[in-house]
Design a protein around this motif. Structure first.
Motif, PDB file in Angstrom:
ATOM      1  N   VAL A   9       5.350  -7.111  -7.473  1.00 22.44           N
ATOM      2  CA  VAL A   9       4.662  -6.163  -6.594  1.00 22.44           C
ATOM      3  C   VAL A   9       5.640  -5.110  -6.089  1.00 22.44           C
ATOM      4  O   VAL A   9       5.336  -3.901  -6.075  1.00 22.44           O
ATOM      5  CB  VAL A   9       3.990  -6.897  -5.416  1.00 22.44           C
ATOM      6  CG1 VAL A   9       3.484  -5.900  -4.373  1.00 22.44           C
ATOM      7  CG2 VAL A   9       2.847  -7.763  -5.914  1.00 22.44           C
ATOM      8  N   GLU A  10       6.828  -5.535  -5.660  1.00 21.10           N
ATOM      9  CA  GLU A  10       7.816  -4.587  -5.147  1.00 21.10           C
ATOM     10  C   GLU A  10       8.302  -3.647  -6.256  1.00 21.10           C
ATOM     11  O   GLU A  10       8.511  -2.447  -6.021  1.00 21.10           O
ATOM     12  CB  GLU A  10       9.009  -5.342  -4.544  1.00 21.10           C
ATOM     13  CG  GLU A  10       8.667  -6.132  -3.286  1.00 21.10           C
ATOM     14  CD  GLU A  10       8.165  -5.256  -2.157  1.00 21.10           C
ATOM     15  OE1 GLU A  10       8.533  -4.070  -2.084  1.00 21.10           O
ATOM     16  OE2 GLU A  10       7.378  -5.765  -1.329  1.00 21.10           O
TER      17      GLU A  10
ATOM     18  N   ASN B  30      -5.221   6.200  -1.341  1.00 18.72           N
ATOM     19  CA  ASN B  30      -4.465   4.997  -0.987  1.00 18.72           C
ATOM     20  C   ASN B  30      -4.478   4.070  -2.198  1.00 18.72           C
ATOM     21  O   ASN B  30      -5.552   3.691  -2.679  1.00 18.72           O
ATOM     22  CB  ASN B  30      -5.087   4.287   0.211  1.00 18.72           C
ATOM     23  CG  ASN B  30      -4.822   5.010   1.515  1.00 18.72           C
ATOM     24  OD1 ASN B  30      -3.708   5.464   1.750  1.00 18.72           O
ATOM     25  ND2 ASN B  30      -5.835   5.132   2.347  1.00 18.72           N
ATOM     26  N   VAL B  31      -3.309   3.714  -2.665  1.00 22.31           N
ATOM     27  CA  VAL B  31      -3.193   2.787  -3.791  1.00 22.31           C
ATOM     28  C   VAL B  31      -2.679   1.456  -3.257  1.00 22.31           C
ATOM     29  O   VAL B  31      -1.652   1.406  -2.567  1.00 22.31           O
ATOM     30  CB  VAL B  31      -2.251   3.325  -4.875  1.00 22.31           C
ATOM     31  CG1 VAL B  31      -2.097   2.303  -6.012  1.00 22.31           C
ATOM     32  CG2 VAL B  31      -2.780   4.648  -5.431  1.00 22.31           C
ATOM     33  N   VAL B  32      -3.397   0.387  -3.557  1.00 26.44           N
ATOM     34  CA  VAL B  32      -3.024  -0.951  -3.105  1.00 26.44           C
ATOM     35  C   VAL B  32      -2.664  -1.793  -4.327  1.00 26.44           C
ATOM     36  O   VAL B  32      -3.445  -1.880  -5.285  1.00 26.44           O
ATOM     37  CB  VAL B  32      -4.171  -1.626  -2.321  1.00 26.44           C
ATOM     38  CG1 VAL B  32      -3.754  -3.021  -1.865  1.00 26.44           C
ATOM     39  CG2 VAL B  32      -4.571  -0.769  -1.126  1.00 26.44           C
TER      40      VAL B  32
ATOM     41  N   PHE C 206      -4.390  -3.220  -9.239  1.00 28.91           N
ATOM     42  CA  PHE C 206      -4.152  -1.922  -8.614  1.00 28.91           C
ATOM     43  C   PHE C 206      -5.487  -1.372  -8.134  1.00 28.91           C
ATOM     44  O   PHE C 206      -6.403  -1.143  -8.941  1.00 28.91           O
ATOM     45  CB  PHE C 206      -3.521  -0.945  -9.617  1.00 28.91           C
ATOM     46  CG  PHE C 206      -2.117  -1.309 -10.026  1.00 28.91           C
ATOM     47  CD1 PHE C 206      -1.026  -0.631  -9.504  1.00 28.91           C
ATOM     48  CD2 PHE C 206      -1.886  -2.335 -10.933  1.00 28.91           C
ATOM     49  CE1 PHE C 206       0.269  -0.968  -9.875  1.00 28.91           C
ATOM     50  CE2 PHE C 206      -0.601  -2.679 -11.320  1.00 28.91           C
ATOM     51  CZ  PHE C 206       0.491  -1.997 -10.787  1.00 28.91           C
ATOM     52  N   GLY C 207      -5.609  -1.158  -6.843  1.00 29.46           N
ATOM     53  CA  GLY C 207      -6.829  -0.585  -6.287  1.00 29.46           C
ATOM     54  C   GLY C 207      -6.579   0.844  -5.842  1.00 29.46           C
ATOM     55  O   GLY C 207      -5.547   1.147  -5.230  1.00 29.46           O
ATOM     56  N   SER C 208      -7.518   1.720  -6.140  1.00 26.33           N
ATOM     57  CA  SER C 208      -7.392   3.140  -5.800  1.00 26.33           C
ATOM     58  C   SER C 208      -8.529   3.521  -4.858  1.00 26.33           C
ATOM     59  O   SER C 208      -9.707   3.366  -5.202  1.00 26.33           O
ATOM     60  CB  SER C 208      -7.453   3.981  -7.089  1.00 26.33           C
ATOM     61  OG  SER C 208      -7.461   5.355  -6.789  1.00 26.33           O
ATOM     62  N   TYR C 209      -8.171   4.032  -3.675  1.00 22.42           N
ATOM     63  CA  TYR C 209      -9.166   4.295  -2.637  1.00 22.42           C
ATOM     64  C   TYR C 209      -9.002   5.733  -2.112  1.00 22.42           C
ATOM     65  O   TYR C 209      -8.089   6.011  -1.323  1.00 22.42           O
ATOM     66  CB  TYR C 209      -9.023   3.282  -1.496  1.00 22.42           C
ATOM     67  CG  TYR C 209      -9.028   1.860  -2.008  1.00 22.42           C
ATOM     68  CD1 TYR C 209     -10.228   1.231  -2.335  1.00 22.42           C
ATOM     69  CD2 TYR C 209      -7.838   1.164  -2.226  1.00 22.42           C
ATOM     70  CE1 TYR C 209     -10.248  -0.056  -2.838  1.00 22.42           C
ATOM     71  CE2 TYR C 209      -7.847  -0.128  -2.722  1.00 22.42           C
ATOM     72  CZ  TYR C 209      -9.053  -0.738  -3.034  1.00 22.42           C
ATOM     73  OH  TYR C 209      -9.065  -2.007  -3.544  1.00 22.42           O
ATOM     74  N   PRO C 210      -9.865   6.632  -2.551  1.00 20.76           N
ATOM     75  CA  PRO C 210      -9.713   8.044  -2.179  1.00 20.76           C
ATOM     76  C   PRO C 210     -10.130   8.324  -0.739  1.00 20.76           C
ATOM     77  O   PRO C 210     -10.928   7.586  -0.157  1.00 20.76           O
ATOM     78  CB  PRO C 210     -10.637   8.757  -3.159  1.00 20.76           C
ATOM     79  CG  PRO C 210     -11.704   7.747  -3.468  1.00 20.76           C
ATOM     80  CD  PRO C 210     -11.011   6.416  -3.449  1.00 20.76           C
TER      81      PRO C 210
ATOM     82  N   ASN D 138       0.839  -1.202   0.000  1.00 14.89           N
ATOM     83  CA  ASN D 138       0.000   0.000   0.000  1.00 14.89           C
ATOM     84  C   ASN D 138       0.874   1.252   0.000  1.00 14.89           C
ATOM     85  O   ASN D 138       1.921   1.297   0.657  1.00 14.89           O
ATOM     86  CB  ASN D 138      -0.905  -0.007   1.238  1.00 14.89           C
ATOM     87  CG  ASN D 138      -1.705   1.273   1.364  1.00 14.89           C
ATOM     88  OD1 ASN D 138      -2.716   1.438   0.710  1.00 14.89           O
ATOM     89  ND2 ASN D 138      -1.253   2.192   2.208  1.00 14.89           N
ATOM     90  N   LEU D 139       0.430   2.258  -0.724  1.00 11.41           N
ATOM     91  CA  LEU D 139       1.101   3.564  -0.700  1.00 11.41           C
ATOM     92  C   LEU D 139       0.050   4.666  -0.601  1.00 11.41           C
ATOM     93  O   LEU D 139      -0.914   4.686  -1.368  1.00 11.41           O
ATOM     94  CB  LEU D 139       1.938   3.779  -1.968  1.00 11.41           C
ATOM     95  CG  LEU D 139       2.724   5.104  -2.015  1.00 11.41           C
ATOM     96  CD1 LEU D 139       3.841   5.100  -0.968  1.00 11.41           C
ATOM     97  CD2 LEU D 139       3.298   5.358  -3.410  1.00 11.41           C
TER      98      LEU D 139
END
Length: 239
Positions: A227-228, A216-218, A202-206, A176-177
């Motif tokens: 992934v890394e 938050n991007v997962v 890639f999940g994007s969660y505002p 997560n970033l």
């Protein structure tokens, strides 16, 4: 080789009415992720025979494993076992091994084996039992459907007993970033990044905090190295 797939079916009017908050979905998702089994769908249905049977048949046909929770207790509205049997057109009745488990438990605890409690020994023909170390009343497995209690402590114990018997795959790696920019600002470069790593999701969660927007991007995938690498690229992208 793709991971095995699974679905969860939660049964109970109390979930749909909002009276009970379901914790089992979150627990099962985490356990299956660690086991390398991809949970693809979750459904919640009411205590309605047609709804239960239709959902069981559809999910059983679509996924490798189906896990149900709720509706296998001693009361009149605990109708899951009967409808799992009906979904697969097999008879159901009190089974000697399930009854013996309950009798031993009730003898030990001083409870009476009444008609209501005996209902929990009714098992569809051809099913195998799932151990219940908490309250003894067993769950069961019929074909690829794992039928378990709705009480979280019992559900979790039953999951622990069946997980070692399942064929899993590669566990999912997740990173997560937090980016302090709105989704609209990162949407295009994030789409480009996702296209460069087609095997990852890639999940994007505002979110909004103190009047400022962020995202938050997962990143998830079976290849930990990829992934890394994608995370490193995302850090550069975030600037």
């Amino acid at each position: 080789m793709p991971n095995p797939t699974a679905a969860m079916l939660v049964i109970g009017d109390e979930i749909l009415s909002g009276r009970t908050r379901d914790a089992n979905m979150h627990f099962l998702a985490g356990q299956l992720t660690e086991a390398g089994i991809d949970l693809r769908e979750m459904r919640v249905v009411s205590d309605d025979p047609a709804a239960i049977q239709c959902a069981v048949r559809a999910l059983s046909d679509a996924y490798g494993y189906v896990f149900t929770s709720g509706g296998i207790g001693p009361t009149h509205d605990d109708i899951t076992a009967d409808n799992i049997a009906a979904a697969f057109n097999v008879p159901i009745d009190v089974r000697a091994d399930a009854r013996a488990i309950l009798a031993t438990h009730y003898d030990r605890t001083g409870l009476v084996m009444n008609a209501a409690r005996l209902r929990m020994a009714r098992i569809p023909e051809g099913a195998s039992l799932i151990d219940n170390p908490v309250s003894a009343a067993p769950g069961f497995i019929l074909r690829n459907v794992y039928v378990m209690a709705g009480v979280p402590a019992i559900f979790e114990a039953m999951v622990a007993s069946v997980l070692p018997t399942l064929t899993g795959g590669a566990p999912l790696t997740s990173r997560n970033l937090t980016i302090h920019r709105g989704e609209g600002d990162i949407a295009a470069p994030l789409a480009d990044l996702a296209a460069r790593y087609p095997t990852l999701s890639f999940g994007s969660y505002p979110f909004q905090r103190d009047g400022a927007y962020g995202t938050n991007v997962v990143i998830r995938g079976q290849d930990a190295g990829a992934v890394e690498a994608a995370l490193a690229d995302l850090v550069t992208l975030a600037g």
